[in-house]
Design an enzyme around this catalytic site. Sequence first.
Site, mmCIF file in Angstrom:
data_model
loop_
_atom_site.group_PDB
_atom_site.id
_atom_site.type_symbol
_atom_site.label_atom_id
_atom_site.label_comp_id
_atom_site.label_asym_id
_atom_site.label_seq_id
_atom_site.Cartn_x
_atom_site.Cartn_y
_atom_site.Cartn_z
ATOM 1 N N ASP A 192 0.869 -1.171 0.000
ATOM 2 C CA ASP A 192 0.000 0.000 0.000
ATOM 3 C C ASP A 192 0.911 1.228 0.000
ATOM 4 O O ASP A 192 2.115 1.111 0.257
ATOM 5 C CB ASP A 192 -0.887 -0.030 1.243
ATOM 6 C CG ASP A 192 -1.679 1.248 1.422
ATOM 7 O OD1 ASP A 192 -2.322 1.687 0.459
ATOM 8 O OD2 ASP A 192 -1.615 1.825 2.526
ATOM 9 N N ASP B 38 -1.797 -0.844 5.980
ATOM 10 C CA ASP B 38 -2.072 -0.320 7.326
ATOM 11 C C ASP B 38 -3.519 0.080 7.551
ATOM 12 O O ASP B 38 -3.980 0.100 8.689
ATOM 13 C CB ASP B 38 -1.177 0.887 7.599
ATOM 14 C CG ASP B 38 -1.581 2.096 6.774
ATOM 15 O OD1 ASP B 38 -1.710 3.194 7.339
ATOM 16 O OD2 ASP B 38 -1.768 1.944 5.550
ATOM 17 N N ASP C 131 -7.163 -1.669 3.418
ATOM 18 C CA ASP C 131 -6.203 -2.715 3.046
ATOM 19 C C ASP C 131 -6.583 -4.082 3.603
ATOM 20 O O ASP C 131 -6.052 -5.099 3.150
ATOM 21 C CB ASP C 131 -4.797 -2.354 3.562
ATOM 22 C CG ASP C 131 -4.275 -1.065 2.958
ATOM 23 O OD1 ASP C 131 -4.479 -0.862 1.753
ATOM 24 O OD2 ASP C 131 -3.668 -0.270 3.694
#
Length: 675
Positions: A344, A565, A569
């Site tokens: 990410d 995080d 996600d």
Amino acid sequence: MTAAVRPVVRRAEGPGRAPRPGRPASGLAGLREVRWAAGSLACFALAALLGAAGGPPPLQWVLWAACYASGGWEPGAAGLRALRARVLDVDLLMVVAAVAAAAIGQRFDGGLLIVIFATSGALEAVATHRTEQSVRALLDLAPETATVLDDAGHEREVATGDLKPGDTVVVRPGERVGADGTVRAGASEVDQASITGESTPAVKGPGDEVYSGSVNGSGLLRVEVARPASESVVARIVALVEAASATKARTQLFIERLEQRYSVTVVAATVAFVVVPLLVTDWSFRRVLLEAMTFMIVASPCAVVLATMPPLLSAVALAGRHGVLVKSTVVLEQLAGITTVAFDKTGTLTAGRPEVTSVVAAAGWGRDEVVRLAAAAEAPSEHALGRAIAAAARRSKPEPGSGSGAGAAAAGAVEAQAGTFRALPGRGVEAVVAGAYVEVLSPRAASEATAGEAASDAGAWWRPVVGDAEAEGGTAVVVLADGTPVGVIAMRDRVRLDAPDAVARLAELTGRRPVLLTGDNLAAARQVAEQVGITDVAAGLLPEDKVAAVVARQAAGEVVMVVGDGVNDAPALAAANLGMAMGKSGSDVTLQVADGVIMRDALSTLPALMTVARRARRMVHQHLALASAVIVVLVGLDVAGHLPLPLGVAGHEGSTVVIGLNGLRLLRRRAWPEP
């Protein structure tokens, strides 16, 4: 050999066995496996010396009996319990072989078997104990008492276990923080190396989080307790590592299934070794039984059973000491086979602390009004962009006489509680603030929300503003009040310092460059990707799009690890072969879904962890190869009639000891690769 370790694992799992803060960890001498092995060895040595010196036979018999009892009673009892459950345990085979050897006059050989067998069991217990204690010792960092400030401003000392969320704790210079919490007053440097691994003290001020067990520097802090002691970061570390130690890797489960069938085969072959020679040869019963016991010893899979868990448990403990929580040994096995790493962007490759760089407001609205309105809506959010907006609002001042409606009502009320709040993963948030329906949305979501206004200039004014912000590598959100766009807030984040090196090392390990999967705009994503060395970028993804990207790579034969995080996600982490969460910036749901947690958000630990996982896997394969080769060679020599019992005992149990000691090598600190 697995029976030797089971009592230790049960102690680790027991609900009431966690040491209280301040309670010293027990030493290795406290392990009963170590005590019994030492006692068995002492009795063996004394009996052998007395026999060589011609000592009194009764005393020799007593010492031999003590040797057999101290080293063999526990595995023997465990084997009998397993037998009652219709499970044939390899421990019972060893004890039976030792007793049978003694029965035909081979007391020395049987005693040697018992001593080495007990020693290898003690080694396995030591491996598990050190794995447990290396992380559970963190609980000793927390102080036993803390100073609480009551409503009247008076200080009183209470046990840290009695602290409740909302309590205000006074932490003086040099004291340890008694609970996880947020600094409400004061400023200081806090040494939290024992928790996060950071080499230098972190500067803490109002709004910053501190952890139980960290050491305050020279300032006075007032900390609001965020969670009880049982839910602190340290307690979660202990719980997760204990859970990992209690799990079994696929290789271990396969070996345990094989062990039962193999043990039955060994018993059947041993019976054949007794019956067939008695029927077709003129060997004495003593010789036949000696050959059969030798076969049972060398054919038993002790070393094979011990091949898997010590290196995997040692690797789990080593990772925990360096700020990475691996939730199970299964995860460690999977980590060794990862071929693709997907990151990410915000809060993962970047620091997760974006700052507001510009605000453009609609006609009739002030910039500070827009920021404060968005901050009021974002107040309950855990997202990094929401925290950036809240920080900008705290720095701003209301503009007197400007704006109207929800903006004016929200001015000066940054911390106002939204009447209704809902997070929209991958899209933004919505809330009711000062009677108005407020949305803080991504440009994509805002386009969908204002599709009916796209044709009018009034409805589309914000689109060029978003385009300019994204062209500069920033991230923009659109603020809507009652469905009308009232402002655009542009933000920018900085790349983590260790991200480029981590990406390069992961590419070297997997043979494939990591990929970037982000919900952010393509320009911002490409700018970050260029800085860290990623060429494969997928931007503007909703949570379901990230899942689809992961599934597509898995369908192509890739073994995917996702690192993230945020709440958005979590679905991708769950869909991936392996999910790793950022511990500091990670949301609660992400930490729950992930297979592992990087507690101090140091990306450099990822390639180090993968290296350790591959080393552990390689060690397991080496152990299995060595154990199998020793069994094949010794069984071949025994069948050919060229293997004395003492040599069989030394070869078989010696390989078990070597494998146990080798598995402990991963507990050394220098086994962790430094960047």
